[in-house]
Scaffold this active site. Structure first.
Site, short mmCIF file in Angstrom:
data_model
loop_
_atom_site.label_atom_id
_atom_site.label_comp_id
_atom_site.label_asym_id
_atom_site.label_seq_id
_atom_site.Cartn_x
_atom_site.Cartn_y
_atom_site.Cartn_z
N TYR A 84 6.17 -7.17 -6.45
CA TYR A 84 5.24 -6.49 -4.69
C TYR A 84 4.44 -5.45 -5.35
CZ TYR A 84 6.58 -4.85 0.01
OH TYR A 84 5.67 -4.05 1.18
N TYR A 94 -1.82 -6.39 2.89
CA TYR A 94 -0.45 -6.02 2.78
C TYR A 94 -0.09 -7.47 4.38
CZ TYR A 94 3.16 -2.80 2.90
OH TYR A 94 4.89 -2.17 3.08
#
Length: 384
Positions: free
Chosen positions: A286, A336
């Site tokens: 991440y 995102y």
């Protein structure tokens, strides 16, 4: 939880755009339909839906079950988490399948993250935020930057290390037709970019987009007969360290800004999968910001303390390297979707469907969801 009873069988995306011109429900439905079709299933075979939202920026699972015309919904899970959620939701879906609560669960993330509510500019109302930020900031990158700055200082790393992360991931994005940012990036161009909030320049920060991504989770014995080789959920875990917080202001209670949740879950994650860090062949970490990648690599034992930047600077993590990281370009370059696309990329790679980005060794992967005080992770493996 040691699973190995379920696998990711299908992946679906919408385009990742600056302005979709569509409702979030429409985006979610398209991604889920795509994932179901990719798995070789019909919507009538799906009986579970799971998703998450940040400050009400998405749509409920029941709404998507309706637009997909699912005949019945046996498992439904909506959680109020951000980037911590994707691995956590896939693990919960796998557990539901292992305990007979569902046969096939579609897990999605959908939002108009650029043309609608933008996390990067959100005022976190409703949680007493107006009383909790006396130090003058409340934008996401500002408080994550506090962790990033301290991490770099304590580990003796710096801007050349964060630059290496951004450049390596952009090299992968150049091979990814979905990626929002595909133009090449050099270290000099990185260093010439102005700071947004130290230690972050523009290339250090994720790119907000409109779009959706979904994966289908199925029982392993069924998955073997579907359209693609299964990406087996070998283990998955969620962890919050001490005082993980009610809102972003609670980071002030965190003891060590140089470590995140990955340091708490690594042993459990590997142990339940029956592997070690040395067995991991590639990683999808991440990356809302470059420093979260470095923290995750070190927390998972994939590099020694203070050596994660050297891993990236060596070229090992980029195309042709011995330890690929964020092969889709990451959230920094692909877009995102709060890490749902990070999970999807890991599954595609394990299945051998990475196309121009396909890594040579892809039997054991680690994938993470989350940046700081709490988060989740999975080990995905080939069916062996």
């Amino acid at each position: 939880m040691a699973l190995r009873q379920a696998a990711i069988t299908g992946v679906g995306y919408t385009p990742l755009e600056k302005r979709s011109g569509r409702s979030v429900l429409d985006l979610a439905t398209e991604a889920c339909r795509g994932a179901i079709d990719d798995a070789g299933l019909a919507p009538t075979q799906v009986d579970g839906v799971a998703s998450f939202a940040v400050m009400h920026d998405s749509v409920p699972t029941q709404a998507v079950a309706t637009t997909l015309a699912l005949p019945q919904l046996r498992f439904s899970l909506d959680i109020d988490l951000g980037g911590q959620a994707p691995c956590h939701l896939v693990t919960q879906a796998a557990a539901a399948i292992a305990t007979g609560q569902a046969d096939h669960v579609v897990v999605f993330r959908a939002l108009n993250g650029r043309s609608g509510n933008r996390v990067g500019t959100m005022q976190f109302h409703g949680m007493g935020a107006q009383h909790r930020y006396p130090i003058g900031y409340d934008a996401y990158l500002m408080y994550v930057g506090m962790f990033g700055q301290r991490f770099l200082h304590e580990t003796g790393q710096g801007e050349l290390d964060t630059a290496a992360v951004a450049v390596s991931q952009r090299q992968w994005a150049e091979r990814n037709d979905r990626a929002y940012r595909r133009h090449p990036l050099t270290v000099d161009e990185y260093l010439a970019a102005p700071f947004v909030a130290e230690p972050y320049r523009g290339p250090d920060c994720t790119v907000e987009v409109d779009g959706a991504c979904a994966v289908v989770v199925s029982a392993l014995d069924v998955a073997r007969d579907l359209a693609h080789p299964p990406a087996v959920v070998a283990s998955g875990t969620y962890r919050g360290g001490p005082r993980p917080g009610l809102d972003i202001g609670d980071h002030l209670l965190w003891d060590d800004y140089t470590r995140n949740y990955t340091s708490y879950l690594a042993d459990d994650l590997y142990g339940r999968a029956g592997v070690s860090a040395a067995d991991v062949q590639f990683a999808e970490i991440y990356d809302c910001f470059t420093t979260t990648v470095l923290m995750g690599i070190e927390g998972l034992g994939l590099a020694e303390r203070g050596q994660s930047g050297e891993l990236f600077r060596s070229g090992a993590t980029g195309p042709g390297g011995v330890f690929p990281v964020n092969t889709h370009g990451g959230l920094l370059s692909e877009g995102y979707l709060h890490g749902m696309n990070t999970v999807a990329e890991a599954a595609l790679q394990v299945q051998g469907r990475g196309g121009e980005r396909q890594v040579a060794r892809h039997e054991v992967a680690v994938v993470t969801s989350g940046a700081l005080m709490d988060g989740s992770a999975m080990i995905l493996t080939a069916d062996r």
